[in-house]
Design an enzyme around this catalytic site. Structure first.
Site, mmCIF file in Angstrom:
data_model
loop_
_atom_site.group_PDB
_atom_site.id
_atom_site.type_symbol
_atom_site.label_atom_id
_atom_site.label_comp_id
_atom_site.label_asym_id
_atom_site.label_seq_id
_atom_site.Cartn_x
_atom_site.Cartn_y
_atom_site.Cartn_z
ATOM 1 C CB THR A 1305 -33.569 -30.645 -19.249
ATOM 2 O OG1 THR A 1305 -32.913 -31.283 -18.148
ATOM 3 C CG2 THR A 1305 -33.856 -31.672 -20.325
ATOM 4 C CB CYS A 1306 -30.227 -27.862 -15.917
ATOM 5 S SG CYS A 1306 -30.582 -29.354 -14.977
ATOM 6 C CE1 TYR A 1307 -26.852 -24.761 -16.173
ATOM 7 C CE2 TYR A 1307 -26.373 -26.906 -17.146
ATOM 8 C CZ TYR A 1307 -26.257 -26.010 -16.101
ATOM 9 O OH TYR A 1307 -25.545 -26.357 -14.970
ATOM 10 C CB ALA A 1338 -30.546 -33.348 -15.693
#
Length: 1338
Positions: A1305-1307, A1338
Site C-alpha cells: 500500500t505504501c507504493y 506496508a
C-alpha cells in the site's frame, strides 16, 4: 510599433500643455487642410455641425505635431546614446556618460549611427518615453551624425524606369493626366546612378513614404517634371551587411529621415547648399534665409517673378498642385469662389504643355520670444493612409487663400488664441501633411490675429452647405452641380475671398447610433476606410430597425452617376475629423453614447464600436486613448481646500466623477471588445479564451483546445495590435488610479459620502443583462443578445489577461498599480460577480503564470510577503491558477514547514547528544536529562496505536502536544503489539486515519450525525461530548491534510466554507448536505399564492427544531444581530446560544433540560409570504451556525493547529473538500490509462482479464480495490494521474490451494499472480478484497 506618449500632465485637457510648441501650431494652422461638411450631407448631420477654433483639436495638426515631436525625441535619444550628457555623476543607464563611468578604464565602444537610431526609435516608442531621457542632457550643438553620408553634387539628367523611346505627345499627356499626391508620385520616382537621392518622410505608422528631393506631380503614365537646379543632395553609397536585420530595417531612408528632417539637420543642409552656391551664410538680419532648389526632369528654371512671391508648381494640364485642373476635372479655388484669380499667378492653357514650376523652400529662422517647452512628446504613428487619399490628395486644399500673394489676409484664429503668434520655423523640409509636399509649403509669414468672425456672419456665406472651397467645376468654367450648396451660389469677389479666410474647420458635435451607421456606411461606400488587420474587414448593419423609425439618412447624390473623387476625400477628411474631435473629448464621448442620463445598453455600444473599428481602428483607439487621459485627473473632492491632498493634486478645470469615469471606461472597454474577431459560436469563445490563457497563439495539437489556425491568428492580430494594447494599458492603469483616489478620499474625509460608487459600477450595471432600467437603443435578435452576454465578460478577461502577459517581468511580485494592477483589479471585481456575469471559475485561470513560476520557492516567499498598494503577489489572486497548481502550492508550504522543523529538531538532537557526553553528570542524571529533552529532540511525531483502541490512543498521545511537535513528519506504529510487521512508508498512516476517523464520526458516540441518504457527517446540536474531543478530531483532520493524506469522510461544503471564513447564507450552500431540506425551502420561496396562502399550505412556524437523544428541542429564531447588538465576548448575543445537554450527572441535576424551555405551540408566529425570505435565511444560519457553534469552534481550533492560515486562502471550499476527502468517484478507464506494469505489459492475458473483471465492479467494490492497493478508497485531488497504481507480476499459481493477490500500500502496488483463467482471477481477487485487514509489509 506603438508610439507611446507620456501619461498626460493635464489629464483633464485635450492636449499636452507642457509639450506644445506654439510656433509649430501656428505654422500648422496656416498649412493644414480644414475639413468642412460636404455640400451633399443630409440634413440630420447639418444640425450637429460645429466649428473648431482650437488647433489642438484639428486632426491634421495633431498628427503633424506628434510626428514632429517624435522626430525630436528620437534625435535627443541618439545624442544621449552616442555622446552622453557630460555630467560627472550621471545615473541614466542609456546615457553614454553613465556607461563610460561604470566601465571605468576599460574600453567602451560607442554606438554607430544605425545602432543608435534603432535603440532611439525603440526608446521613443515606449510608454512614458521622456522618463528614460537623461535629466542632464543638453541640446545637441552639432548636426546629426546621419548627415555625414549626404553630399551636394551637380545635377545629372535623371531617367525614368518606365521611360519609352517615343514619349507621348503633349496633347495625350493633357488628356490622360490625373493629379496625384507627392507620396504616390514618389512610387515611380526617378533612378539615379551611381548615387541615390536623399528622399522620403516618415508616414504615420512609421513606414517609408517617399517624397523625392525633386517635388513632383504624377501625371499620365507616371512621368514627372521637376524644376531645374544646379545641384542635388544625394546619399553616398555605403557598404551594408544585407544579412543584418538592423541594417536592412533601420538603415533605410525612411528611418534616416527621422534625423534628416529635424530642425538642426535642415539648418545644416541649407547652410551646405548656400555654401555650394557661394551665397552668404546669413542675411542682413542675422537669420538664415536659404533657397534650396533641386533639379527636375525636362524642365527649365522658372522665369523671374516678383521677390517674395513663390510660384505654385503647375501641373501639365494647367491645374495647380493641390488644386483642380481645368481639363474637365474642375476649376481653381478662386474660380470656385467667384471667378477672381490672383493676377500674379500664371494661367497655362488647358491643352498646352506648361512648365511645372515649384515653390522655393524658404525658411525664416526666428528666435522665439516665449519660453520653449523642455519636454517633448512622442508621436503615435497611425496606419498608412489608404490609396484613395493618395489618389485624391492633390485635389483638395485647405480653405485659405489659393495664391502665393503675401498680402492676403492670413487665416483667422480666435482672439483668445493669441499664443499662436507666428508660423512654424524651419518647416520647409518637414512633410507634415500627406498631400502637401515639403517644398510646396509657402514661406512662413507672421499670423495677423483678427477677431473671429461671428457665426452669424459666416452663416450668410455657408448657407447650410459645403463650406469647403475645394469644389470641382466643369472644363468650361461653369460651376457643376457638385459645386453647389443646396442650390445656393457662394458670393464672388473680394468679399467672398475674405470671408473664406475666416472659415474654421468643422466636425460633428456628437455620435449616436444612427450617426455611427451613416458615417461607417459612407466610408465603406467610398472605399476610404482604413486598411487594417481586424476581422471581419467590413461590417454591415447587424440590427433590426424598430417600428416607427424614420428613413435612413443618405447623402444628396443622384443614383447612377459616379461619385466625384474630390467629394470622397472631403467626406473622408470630415469624418476623420469628426471621429477625432468627438472620441478624443471625454465629455463629447459621454454625450454621444448616453440617452436620458444613462449609458447605452452593452450590445448597442459594442455594435457602434464594432462598426467604427472596422473603418478607422487606429483613429478610434488613439482618440479614445486621448480621452482616457482625463481619468487620471483627481476628482473634485481631492482638490478642495479641506483635503490634505490639495497640494499634491492641483486644481484642474475638467475632472470626472466616478460615475462619469466609469462610463468612459465602459465605452473604451467596449471598443477593445469590438476589436476581437466576430465569433458567432460561444464554444469558440471559450476555447479561444483557454488558448490565450496559456499564452499561446496557436493550439492545433488539441492539448488545450482545437480551433482553426485562421481564427487563432485573427485573435493574435487583435490582441497584439499596438494602438489597441496601448489603450488597454491606459484604461487598466486608470482603474488602479481611481481606486487610489477613492482610498485617499476615505482616508482624508472618511466614508461620509455613500453615494460615491466604485469606478467599475457603471460597467457592471451595463453588464447586468437583467437590468430592467437599461436603455436599449437598437433592436437585436434574441440569439444575438444571448451570444453577447457570453462574449463581453470573456473578452474583458482576455484583454485583462493580454495586458498582464504583456507587462509581466517573470516575478511573482507584481505592481499593485499601473496597467498590471488595474487588470488584476478588474479580474478581481469580475470574480466576485462571476455568477451574475455567467462566468465559471475556469474562465479566470491563466496557466501561463503557473507554467513559469517555481512550485516550491514561490509559495514560500509569498508567506513573508506583505501586500501594499504598490506591490502585490500573484498568489493574492489564487483564482487565476488552476486547482492542481494551487494544491501543489499548498502542499509545498506544508512540506517547507515540515522540513524546517525537521532540520531544527535534528540540530537540537545532535546538540543534546554532544552535551550529555561532555557534561560531568552521572549516568542516572544523564538519562533523566535525555528523557526530559527527548520530546524536544525527536525528529518525528511518532504515534504508537493499538488496533482495538485507535481513537483513544490517538487522543492520549496528541493531547497537549506543542506546535513544533505536531509539525514534524508523522510516523505511525499500528498494531505492533499484536504482532503486525507494518513499516510505515505511507500506507500505515493511511490505515490509521481511516480507522480513527471512522470511530470518531460514529453516531453512537453522540458527537456527529450522519445522513442516511448522503452519508454526510455534521455536528450534533447540544452534544454531550466535551469540546476537547471535537478539538482533537479537528486535529486529526489537520494532521492528515498536513501530511498529504486523504480521509474517508464526507462533510458538507458548508463546513469548508466556514473553515475558510466564507459565509453560509444561500440555499446552494447547503444543497449537497441537506438536499431534501434545500428542495423544500426552494419550494417555499417559489410558491405562488394564487394556489393558496403560504401559511395555509405550508403551516410552518418561525422556529428551528432539532431532535437529539430522543428529545425534541425547539427555539424561536431571532433575526441576525447587527454590529451594535453584539456582545464583546466572542461577538455574539447570549440569546442566540443554543441549549447544551449536561455532560455529567452532576450537571444534569442542577441544570434544566434543553427541551424544558420549548415555547408553546401557539406562541410562535407563522411563516407568511412577507417573511419567508427572512425565514429561509435565519433557518440556514441556525442550522449551520447557532445550533452547533461550540462544537464547530472547538473543531476549527484543532483544524488550524497544523495549517498556516495564509496557505488556506489559496483554496476554495470545493478545493479544500477535495484535499481533505479526495475524489470519491473512481473511473476505471482512467485508472487503466495511468496504470503501470512490472513483469508484464498491458497485452498480457492476465492483465486483460484483470481489467475485464474490474470494469464490472460496482462502486463499493471499486472503493475496496482502491483501498486494498493504496490504503485509501478515495482518489487524490487532481485525479488518477496523481496516484500510483502498479500491477506487478507475482509468479504463476502452482499451489493447488491457490494464492491470493497481495499489495504494497505504501507504493500502490498490486502483486497479482498469473492465474490460469479469468474465473479463477475473479474469485481470488474478490476473496482478497473482502478479507483485507492488517499488514504484513506496508
Amino acid at each position: 510599433m506603438t508610439r507611446e506618449s507620456r501619461r498626460p500632465a493635464s489629464a483633464g485637457g485635450h492636449g499636452y500643455r507642457n509639450g506644445d510648441d506654439l510656433d509649430i501650431l501656428a505654422g500648422l494652422w496656416e498649412e493644414a487642410h480644414f475639413p468642412r461638411l460636404p455640400w451633399d450631407a443630409p440634413s440630420e448631420l447639418k444640425e450637429l455641425v460645429e466649428d473648431i477654433d482650437n488647433p489642438k483639436r484639428v486632426y491634421a495638426i495633431h498628427k503633424a505635431s506628434r510626428r514632429h515631436n517624435f522626430q525630436q525625441l528620437v534625435q535627443r535619444y541618439i545624442v544621449q546614446l552616442r555622446e552622453g550628457c557630460g555630467a560627472e555623476h550621471c545615473t541614466t543607464p542609456t546615457c553614454f556618460t553613465c556607461r563610460k563611468r561604470i566601465v571605468g578604464r576599460a574600453p567602451i565602444r560607442r554606438y554607430n549611427t544605425t545602432s543608435a537610431r534603432m535603440l532611439a526609435t525603440h526608446l521613443a516608442s515606449q510608454d512614458n518615453p521622456e522618463d528614460s531621457l537623461c535629466p542632464n542632457l543638453r541640446s545637441p550643438k552639432a548636426p546629426p551624425a546621419a548627415l555625414s553620408s549626404l553630399v551636394v553634387v551637380p545635377n545629372t539628367k535623371p531617367r525614368f524606369r518606365d521611360e519609352r523611346p517615343s514619349p507621348a505627345s503633349p496633347k495625350s499627356q493633357a488628356n490622360h493626366s490625373r493629379p496625384g499626391s507627392p507620396r504616390s508620385s514618389a512610387k515611380n520616382g526617378v533612378q539615379f546612378t551611381p548615387v541615390r537621392s536623399c528622399s522620403g518622410t516618415m508616414s504615420e505608422d512609421g513606414k517609408r513614404s517617399m517624397n523625392s528631393t525633386h517635388p513632383q506631380s504624377e501625371q499620365g503614365a507616371g512621368k514627372q517634371q521637376f524644376q531645374q537646379a544646379g545641384f542635388t543632395i544625394v546619399e553616398e553609397p555605403v557598404s551594408k551587411d544585407h544579412r543584418s536585420f538592423a541594417a536592412n530595417m533601420f538603415g533605410t531612408v525612411a528611418f534616416k529621415m527621422l534625423e534628416w528632417l529635424t530642425p538642426a539637420a535642415l539648418e545644416d543642409m541649407l547652410r551646405k547648399t548656400r555654401a555650394y552656391n557661394g551665397a552668404p551664410e546669413e542675411g542682413a538680419s542675422g537669420h538664415v534665409t536659404p533657397t534650396l532648389e533641386t533639379k527636375s526632369d525636362n524642365a527649365a528654371r522658372p522665369s523671374q517673378r516678383p521677390q517674395g512671391t513663390p510660384s505654385l508648381p503647375a501641373e501639365p494640364n494647367g491645374g495647380l498642385v493641390n488644386g483642380h485642373g481645368s481639363s474637365g476635372h474642375g476649376q481653381t479655388e478662386q474660380e470656385a469662389r467667384g471667378g477672381k484669380v490672383n493676377q500674379q499667378q500664371h494661367e497655362p492653357s488647358p491643352g498646352s504643355h506648361t512648365t511645372n514650376t515649384r515653390r522655393n523652400s524658404n525658411a525664416k529662422l526666428r528666435t522665439s520670444s516665449g519660453p520653449k517647452p523642455t519636454r517633448q512628446l512622442s508621436i503615435d504613428p497611425y496606419a498608412q493612409d489608404t490609396p484613395h487619399e493618395e489618389a485624391f490628395a492633390a485635389m483638395l486644399r485647405s480653405p485659405r487663400a489659393n495664391g502665393p500673394s503675401v498680402d492676403k489676409v492670413s487665416r483667422v484664429t480666435k482672439t483668445s488664441s493669441s499664443n499662436l503668434s507666428r508660423p512654424i520655423s524651419q518647416l520647409s523640409s518637414a512633410g507634415y501633411f500627406d498631400d502637401v509636399s515639403l517644398e510646396k509649403m509657402p514661406p512662413p509669414k507672421p499670423i495677423d490675429l483678427v477677431s473671429k468672425t461671428s457665426r452669424t456672419a459666416l452663416d450668410g456665406v455657408q448657407n447650410g452647405g459645403s463650406r469647403s472651397p475645394k469644389t470641382p467645376s466643369t472644363g468650361s468654367g461653369v460651376p457643376s452641380e457638385t459645386s453647389c450648396t443646396d442650390g445656393s451660389v457662394a458670393a464672388s469677389g473680394q468679399g467672398s475671398e475674405l470671408e473664406d479666410e475666416t472659415l474654421l474647420p468643422q466636425a460633428l458635435s456628437r455620435l449616436d447610433a444612427d450617426v455611427v451607421d451613416l458615417v461607417c456606411d459612407i466610408m465603406q461606400e467610398d472605399g476610404t476606410a482604413e486598411e487594417h488587420m481586424l476581422e471581419p474587414q467590413c461590417v454591415s448593419r447587424l440590427h433590426n430597425r424598430r417600428a416607427g423609425q424614420g428613413k435612413l439618412a443618405r447623402r444628396k447624390h443622384r443614383p447612377g452617376r459616379g461619385y466625384p473623387p474630390n467629394l470622397r476625400l472631403e467626406w473622408k477628411l470630415f469624418l476623420e475629423q469628426t471621429l477625432f474631435y468627438v472620441l478624443s473629448d471625454p465629455q463629447l464621448t459621454l454625450q454621444s453614447f448616453t440617452k436620458k442620463g444613462q449609458l447605452y445598453d452593452s450590445q448597442t455600444l459594442w455594435y457602434c464600436m464594432l462598426r467604427l473599428t472596422r473603418v478607422a481602428p487606429s483613429l478610434v483607439f488613439h482618440s479614445l486613448w486621448m480621452a482616457a487621459a482625463s481619468l487620471f485627473a483627481p476628482p473634485k473632492a481631492l482638490q478642495t481646500l479641506r483635503s490634505p491632498t490639495t497640494k499634491v493634486f492641483p486644481k484642474t478645470e475638467s475632472s470626472l466623477s466616478n460615475l462619469e469615469a466609469g462610463r468612459l471606461i465602459s465605452i473604451c472597454l467596449h471598443a477593445l471588445i469590438a476589436a476581437a474577431p466576430l465569433v458567432t459560436n460561444s464554444c469558440q469563445l471559450y476555447d479561444m479564451s483557454r488558448i490565450r490563457a496559456h499564452g499561446l497563439s496557436l493550439a492545433e495539437s488539441g492539448a488545450v483546445a482545437r480551433q482553426p489556425t485562421e481564427l487563432c491568428l485573427q485573435y493574435d492580430d487583435a490582441f497584439t495590435d499596438g494602438i489597441a494594447l496601448r489603450l488597454a494599458r491606459r484604461l487598466f492603469a486608470a482603474i488602479a488610479t481611481r481606486h487610489h483616489f477613492d482610498a485617499l478620499r476615505e482616508s482624508n474625509m472618511g466614508p461620509s459620502d455613500h453615494n460615491v460608487k466604485d469606478v467599475l459600477a457603471p460597467l457592471f450595471s451595463q453588464l447586468d443583462f437583467l437590468n430592467i432600467d437599461a436603455v436599449y437603443i437598437l433592436d437585436f435578435s434574441f440569439p444575438d443578445r444571448a451570444l453577447h452576454e457570453t462574449r463581453v465578460p470573456i473578452l474583458l478577461l482576455d484583454w485583462a489577461r493580454a495586458v498582464m502577459l504583456n507587462e509581466w517581468n517573470g516575478s511573482p511580485e507584481v505592481p499593485g498599480d499601473g496597467p498590471f494592477g488595474g487588470a488584476l483589479a478588474l479580474i478581481e471585481a469580475m470574480y466576485k460577480r462571476r455568477h451574475e456575469l455567467l462566468l465559471a471559475d475556469a474562465q479566470f485561470r491563466s496557466d501561463y503564470f503557473s507554467e513559469r513560476l517555481d512550485t516550491v520557492r514561490m509559495p514560500i516567499s509569498w508567506l513573508s510577503h506583505t501586500p501594499s498598494r504598490q506591490r502585490s503577489h500573484l498568489l493574492d489572486f489564487p483564482y487565476i491558477f488552476n486547482p492542481p497548481t494551487l494544491v501543489s502550492y499548498f502542499r509545498s508550504i506544508n512540506f517547507s514547514r515540515m522540513s524546517r522543523v525537521f532540520e531544527e529538531s535534528t540540530s537540537f538532537h545532535d546538540k543534546i547528544r554532544v552535551m550529555s557526553q561532555r557534561v560531568g553528570l552521572s549516568q542516572h542524571h544523564k538519562d533523566v536529562l535525555l528523557e526530559r529533552l527527548r520530546p524536544a529532540g525527536s525528529k518525528y511525531l511518532i504515534l504508537d496505536i493499538r488496533r482495538g483502541t485507535v481513537l483513544e490512543d490517538a487522543f492520549d498521545q496528541l493531547w497537549r502536544r506543542e506546535e513544533r511537535e505536531l509539525l514534524r513528519p508523522l510516523k505511525v506504529h499500528l498494531g505492533e503489539s499484536n504482532g503486525e510487521e507494518g513499516f510505515d512508508s505511507g500506507g500505515v498512516q493511511q490505515e490509521f486515519f481511516r480507522l480513527a476517523i471512522a470511530e470518531a464520526l460514529n453516531p453512537d458516540h453522540g458527537a456527529f450525525t450522519v445522513d442516511e441518504r448522503t452519508r454526510m457527517a455534521w455536528f450534533l446540536p447540544g452534544s454531550m461530548e466535551d469540546e476537547w474531543r471535537f478539538e482533537l478530531i479537528g486535529l486529526l483532520v489537520s494532521l492528515a491534510v498536513y501530511n498529504g493524506l486523504t480521509l474517508p469522510v464526507t462533510f458538507p461544503k458548508a463546513l469548508y466554507r466556514k473553515l475558510l471564513g466564507e459565509p453560509v447564507t444561500d440555499l446552494h450552500h447547503i444543497a449537497d448536505g441537506w438536499p431534501e431540506l434545500a428542495s423544500g425551502l426552494t419550494t417555499l420561496l417559489e410558491w405562488d399564492e394564487k394556489d393558496g396562502l403560504v401559511e395555509d399550505v405550508f403551516a410552518r412556524t418561525y422556529e428551528y427544531s432539532v431532535s437529539a437523544f430522543g428529545q425534541h428541542i425547539t427555539r424561536e429564531m431571532k433575526p441576525a444581530p447587527n454590529a451594535s447588538q453584539y456582545h464583546r465576548h466572542h461577538g455574539r448575543r447570549q440569546s442566540e446560544e443554543w441549549p447544551q445537554f449536561a455532560k455529567t450527572v452532576s450537571q444534569a441535576s442542577v441544570t434544566r433540560a434543553p427541551h424544558d424551555d420549548n415555547p408553546a405551540e401557539d406562541d410562535a408566529p407563522l411563516v407568511t409570504s412577507a417573511n419567508r425570505n427572512a425565514y429561509v435565511s435565519d433557518y440556514i444560519r441556525y442550522m449551520t451556525d447557532v445550533s452547533v457553534r461550540p462544537q464547530y469552534e472547538a473543531f476549527a481550533r484543532g483544524f488550524y493547529a497544523c495549517l498556516h492560515p495564509k496557505s488556506l486562502s489559496l483554496l476554495t471550499a470545493p478545493l479544500l473538500q477535495s484535499v481533505v476527502e479526495g475524489v470519491q468517484g473512481i473511473d476505471i478507464s482512467e485508472l487503466k490509462r495511468y496504470a503501470r506494469y512490472v513483469g508484464w505489459d498491458a497485452s498480457h492475458r492476465t492483465v486483460k482479464d484483470f481489467w475485464s473483471v474490474v470494469k464490472r465492479y460496482d462502486e463499493d467494490m471499486k472503493r475496496k480495490l482502491l483501498e486494498f492497493v493504496t490504503a485509501s478508497e478515495r482518489v487524490p485531488v487532481g485525479g488518477v494521474k496523481n496516484m500510483m497504481f502498479v500491477l506487478q507480476r507475482n509468479g504463476e499459481e502452482d499451489d493447488p490451494a491457490g494464492r491470493l493477490p497481495t499489495s504494497y500500500t505504501c507504493y500502490g502496488t498490486l502483486l497479482l499472480p498469473e492465474y490460469p483463467d479469468k474465473d479463477v482471477l475473479k474469485e481470488r481477487l474478490a476473496m482478497a478484497l473482502e478479507n483485507a485487514q492488517g499488514f504484513g509489509f506496508a
